[in-house]
Design an enzyme around this catalytic site. Sequence first.
Site: not given
Length: 438
Positions: A183, A189, A215, A296, A393, A420
Amino acid sequence: MFISRDNIAPWQIACGLWRIISGFSLLLFQTQPQNVEYITIRTFIIIKTACKLNLIHSSSIGLTDEQKDFQKVAFDFAANEMAPHMAEWDLKEIFPVEAMRKAAQLGFGGIYVNPDVGGSGLSRLDTSIIFEALSTGCVSTTAYISIHNMCAWMIDTFGNNEQREKFCPDLCAMQKFASYCLTEPGSGSDAASLLTSATLQGDHYILNGSKAFISGGGDTDVYVVMCRTGGKGPKGISCLVVEKGTPGLSFGKKEKKVGWNSQPTRAVIFEDCAVPVINRLGAEGEGFSIAMKGLNGGRINIASCSLGAAHASVLLARDHMCVRKQFGETLSNSQFLQFKLAEMATKLVASRLLVRQAAVALQEGRPEAVSLCSMAKLFVTDECFSICNQALQIHGGYGYLKDYAVQQYVRDIRVHQILEGTNEVMRMIIARSLLTES
């Protein structure tokens, strides 16, 4: 001592040792001072219970005895080495290097890397089982371990013997850590439009550009970088392995994130960074294909991490319902909340089945594997976030406090719907496959 299909006896010893350690750790933990954070105590007990009683109906149904052993050791490691620390790692933004190296001693540093370079040689299904179990103890740390595994697999699969022998043993032992660099600030994307350039000069490529949201960036040692060596589009992209300390390699500020706080995230910057040609994986122009094949598996891995968060959250919600009283009775007597809990458990089991089907398809190289991996990533990350959010919740106002673990699971897996490949891109891949068939 590590998990390996070629090393079953040590694995069985490891399983036995972890059972012993598990018992001692629980005894010691119960004697800690009373000011130990509630989240740590609560998460520890819940994960220990899940490990011993296997309360989420089908987490081990259909698995071989060997896979059940893998799962047991991963659950035990999550309970003893991760869950007691996950709140602190999140709060103080600690990258838990030593804990991950302990995981590597059990074979979790190169789960689906070949044994001849230090890997465990396990299948994609085995890997999913392990990541789900580990993620019950700390989603953020497990997610980083999954990215590290993906990078090690890419070098093992697409590297030559010299590259495999140079990088993989240290990566599998987690003596060195890896980051995946695709990225960019201007290409998320639309990954094939990346601009980081690699110009060939003699026996080196000169890299210029930057990568975003990496990361481990700045703290890791090996960077698997997609860069442009040719023209526009995917066929102009190559894959280089860049080592920390290379002149011209630098890093941006550490990002402040909603979740995933036990792993640092930084921009990775290349300014006339000279990388030897011998560090290129595959041929020029093969980088985009290598990146997608890595993703993948990465999509199954991140879906598996979502399963672990949902698994833990269902248990937390169930236990809260059994002790919390309103209107003179416990929440567990409310048919509405009973139905909610039933729906959560059903979504979890359905999600698990889809992930495991996709893992088997990828392992066997089936034509539908790419679509199944995309379906798994889309469905499971959406549904598991919904499960965790519903668990919060059910906790009511308590669920919004950092004293309760459920909020951390919610924060940590929200990003799984983005990375991913966003879930919108997963829909595009699935639709494209269906329309191509027609």
